[in-house]
Design a protein around this motif. Structure first.
Motif, PDB file in Angstrom:
ATOM      1  N   ASN A 129      39.987  54.215  43.580  1.00 10.23           N
ATOM      2  CA  ASN A 129      38.604  54.760  43.879  1.00 10.23           C
ATOM      3  C   ASN A 129      37.569  53.478  44.064  1.00 10.23           C
ATOM      4  OD1 ASN A 129      35.895  55.479  42.527  1.00 10.23           O
ATOM      5  ND2 ASN A 129      36.918  57.607  43.230  1.00 10.23           N
ATOM      6  N   TYR A 130      36.703  53.875  45.156  1.00 12.90           N
ATOM      7  CA  TYR A 130      35.953  52.900  45.602  1.00 12.90           C
ATOM      8  C   TYR A 130      35.088  52.386  44.676  1.00 12.90           C
ATOM      9  CZ  TYR A 130      32.447  50.451  48.536  1.00 12.90           C
ATOM     10  OH  TYR A 130      31.626  49.521  49.328  1.00 12.90           O
ATOM     11  N   LYS A 131      34.465  53.085  43.888  1.00 12.79           N
ATOM     12  CA  LYS A 131      33.377  52.845  42.811  1.00 12.79           C
ATOM     13  C   LYS A 131      34.094  52.322  41.259  1.00 12.79           C
ATOM     14  CE  LYS A 131      29.389  54.683  45.582  1.00 12.79           C
ATOM     15  NZ  LYS A 131      28.277  55.479  45.341  1.00 12.79           N
ATOM     16  N   GLN A 132      34.868  53.344  40.928  1.00  9.03           N
ATOM     17  CA  GLN A 132      35.253  53.348  39.596  1.00  9.03           C
ATOM     18  C   GLN A 132      36.749  52.936  39.439  1.00  9.03           C
ATOM     19  OE1 GLN A 132      34.348  57.467  38.510  1.00  9.03           O
ATOM     20  NE2 GLN A 132      31.958  56.836  38.159  1.00  9.03           N
ATOM     21  N   GLY A 133      37.611  52.724  40.644  1.00  4.48           N
ATOM     22  CA  GLY A 133      38.830  52.221  40.615  1.00  4.48           C
ATOM     23  C   GLY A 133      39.131  50.939  39.792  1.00  4.48           C
ATOM     24  N   VAL A 134      40.233  50.861  38.950  1.00 11.04           N
ATOM     25  CA  VAL A 134      40.430  49.728  38.253  1.00 11.04           C
ATOM     26  C   VAL A 134      40.993  48.484  39.309  1.00 11.04           C
ATOM     27  CG1 VAL A 134      42.919  50.295  37.888  1.00 11.04           C
ATOM     28  CG2 VAL A 134      41.912  48.765  36.381  1.00 11.04           C
ATOM     29  N   ILE A 135      41.481  48.979  40.380  1.00 13.49           N
ATOM     30  CA  ILE A 135      41.920  47.929  41.317  1.00 13.49           C
ATOM     31  C   ILE A 135      40.785  46.962  41.993  1.00 13.49           C
ATOM     32  CG2 ILE A 135      43.107  47.755  43.668  1.00 13.49           C
ATOM     33  CD1 ILE A 135      44.895  50.008  43.139  1.00 13.49           C
ATOM     34  N   ASN A 136      39.740  47.613  42.378  1.00 16.37           N
ATOM     35  CA  ASN A 136      38.641  47.158  42.798  1.00 16.37           C
ATOM     36  C   ASN A 136      37.818  46.395  41.628  1.00 16.37           C
ATOM     37  OD1 ASN A 136      38.420  47.549  45.644  1.00 16.37           O
ATOM     38  ND2 ASN A 136      37.526  49.516  45.426  1.00 16.37           N
ATOM     39  N   TYR A 137      37.845  46.757  40.470  1.00 15.88           N
ATOM     40  CA  TYR A 137      37.352  46.417  39.452  1.00 15.88           C
ATOM     41  C   TYR A 137      38.104  44.548  39.128  1.00 15.88           C
ATOM     42  CZ  TYR A 137      36.271  44.880  34.546  1.00 15.88           C
ATOM     43  OH  TYR A 137      35.876  44.229  33.387  1.00 15.88           O
ATOM     44  N   VAL A 138      39.375  44.701  39.168  1.00 18.69           N
ATOM     45  CA  VAL A 138      40.207  43.580  38.909  1.00 18.69           C
ATOM     46  C   VAL A 138      40.029  42.512  40.058  1.00 18.69           C
ATOM     47  CG1 VAL A 138      42.500  42.498  39.014  1.00 18.69           C
ATOM     48  CG2 VAL A 138      42.098  44.660  37.754  1.00 18.69           C
ATOM     49  N   LEU A 139      39.891  43.448  41.456  1.00 17.39           N
ATOM     50  CA  LEU A 139      39.410  42.297  42.451  1.00 17.39           C
ATOM     51  C   LEU A 139      38.040  41.701  42.336  1.00 17.39           C
ATOM     52  CD1 LEU A 139      40.693  44.267  45.543  1.00 17.39           C
ATOM     53  CD2 LEU A 139      41.838  42.390  44.466  1.00 17.39           C
ATOM     54  N   SER A 140      37.322  42.383  41.686  1.00 16.83           N
ATOM     55  CA  SER A 140      36.051  41.848  41.535  1.00 16.83           C
ATOM     56  C   SER A 140      35.706  40.626  40.738  1.00 16.83           C
ATOM     57  CB  SER A 140      34.750  42.939  41.118  1.00 16.83           C
ATOM     58  OG  SER A 140      35.257  43.385  39.872  1.00 16.83           O
ATOM     59  N   LEU A 141      36.766  40.624  39.701  1.00 16.43           N
ATOM     60  CA  LEU A 141      36.738  39.392  38.754  1.00 16.43           C
ATOM     61  C   LEU A 141      37.077  38.110  39.417  1.00 16.43           C
ATOM     62  CD1 LEU A 141      38.979  41.207  35.930  1.00 16.43           C
ATOM     63  CD2 LEU A 141      36.405  40.769  36.145  1.00 16.43           C
ATOM     64  N   PHE A 142      37.832  38.312  40.654  1.00 18.59           N
ATOM     65  CA  PHE A 142      38.080  36.730  41.483  1.00 18.59           C
ATOM     66  C   PHE A 142      37.258  36.997  42.487  1.00 18.59           C
ATOM     67  CE2 PHE A 142      41.942  38.495  39.354  1.00 18.59           C
ATOM     68  CZ  PHE A 142      42.362  37.296  38.993  1.00 18.59           C
ATOM     69  N   GLY A 143      36.075  37.519  42.703  1.00 16.41           N
ATOM     70  CA  GLY A 143      35.051  37.414  43.622  1.00 16.41           C
ATOM     71  C   GLY A 143      35.253  38.177  44.975  1.00 16.41           C
ATOM     72  N   VAL A 144      36.244  39.106  44.944  1.00 15.96           N
ATOM     73  CA  VAL A 144      36.677  40.098  46.225  1.00 15.96           C
ATOM     74  C   VAL A 144      35.788  41.279  46.189  1.00 15.96           C
ATOM     75  CG1 VAL A 144      38.383  41.345  47.469  1.00 15.96           C
ATOM     76  CG2 VAL A 144      38.859  38.974  46.060  1.00 15.96           C
ATOM     77  N   PRO A 145      35.222  41.376  47.444  1.00 15.45           N
ATOM     78  CA  PRO A 145      34.226  42.738  47.443  1.00 15.45           C
ATOM     79  C   PRO A 145      35.210  43.871  47.348  1.00 15.45           C
ATOM     80  CG  PRO A 145      34.314  41.549  49.439  1.00 15.45           C
ATOM     81  CD  PRO A 145      35.022  40.743  48.355  1.00 15.45           C
TER      82      PRO A 145
END
Length: 294
Positions: A129-145
């Motif tokens: 999921n674009y806004k609530q997905g765990v994958i994007n959340y993990v990527l955000s920890l490394f500064g990935v949009p």
């Protein structure tokens, strides 16, 4: 005389159920598909066709959806097979080296394989999921949009590959663990006595002795990945959001199920072409395997 005749016929009587089953459910469908692929302008309901020829194959090759499907399928195989095999070898080696809770961990890795494909796919859909997905959340920890995995055509294929890699890991890991357990510990003991380091042992002993199992895994997974189809529906409910993820098997389904009227001849021709590609790829793999073994 009767007893001798019975002794000769008895093996065939034992094989009869198997032969009948193979004939009805394997040989007949294959012959029927080959026949259907050569019947031009074939109409399934009436059985009418204009004649035999290779027109269906020509039409399929010229179809942009089939070319896209073949390209996507080949790219999927080229991405998923190497990555999943490398990951599985590493994980299997680590699992085999763990003494405590080994059975529990192996069961945990195998559980996704016996879980409903739909349920697992929906879980991955939520993770992507674009806004609530765990994958994007993990990527955000490394500064990935954040990446719109399922809503952008540029990211659809990557999401499919990630899901595909995860889907075939359990079976691959179990096979490799079985192969590792058949390696004689004597080799490792001798290497450690000689002072060999773990990385050297892994590449000089584990990988060569595990090679037959690895090639078996490559064969099974290669056939499975060429038939990629089920993975599309939980994530995209079809071939991508803009029909950009056509695969060969989905193309076959599209020709005989989605189109009206159904084009069974084109579907049969596409199925035979897929069989030919899988056959050639596996022959090349067998050739490389023999060369390396020599």
């Amino acid at each position: 005389m009767k007893s001798r005749f019975f002794e000769k016929v008895k093996p065939f009587l034992y094989l009869a159920p198997f032969i009948v089953g193979v004939t009805i459910f394997t040989l007949y469908p294959i012959v029927n598909v080959v026949k259907m692929s050569l019947m031009e302008n074939y109409k399934y309901l009436t059985g009418d066709f204009t004649g035999y020829g290779f027109g269906n194959f020509k039409t399929v090759i010229e179809d942009q959806y089939f070319r896209q499907a073949m390209g996507n399928t080949l790219k999927y195989v080229a991405v998923v097979i190497p990555i999943s095999t490398c990951l599985a070898v590493v994980i299997a080696t680590l699992l085999n080296s763990i003494k405590k809770f080994q059975a529990l961990l192996q069961t945990a890795y195998f559980l996704p394989m016996v879980t409903s494909v739909t349920a697992v796919g929906l879980a991955w859909r939520f993770m992507f999921n674009y806004k609530q997905g765990v994958i994007n959340y993990v990527l955000s920890l490394f500064g990935v949009p954040a990446i719109d995995w399922l809503g952008a055509t540029a990211s659809n294929f990557s999401a499919l590959c990630v899901y595909g890699i995860w889907a075939i890991l359990p079976f691959t890991i179990i096979l490799l663990v079985s192969g590792l357990q058949n390696i004689d510990p004597m080799y490792y003991t001798a290497a450690k006595v000689d002072g060999a380091k773990p990385l050297r042992i892994f590449f000089r002993i584990t990988i060569p002795l595990l090679a037959p199992t690895i090639f078996l895994v490559l064969t099974v997974n290669c056939i499975s990945c060429f038939k990629v189809y089920n993975e599309l529906f939980p994530l995209f409910a079809g071939p991508g959001i803009a029909y950009n993820l056509f695969t060969v098997v989905y193309y076959i389904y599209y020709e005989f199920r989605v189109l009206t009227p159904a084009k069974y001849g084109l579907a049969a021709a596409a199925a035979l072409m897929l069989f030919g590609v899988i056959f050639v790829v596996n022959m090349l793999k067998s050739f490389v395997e023999k060369k390396l073994s020599n």
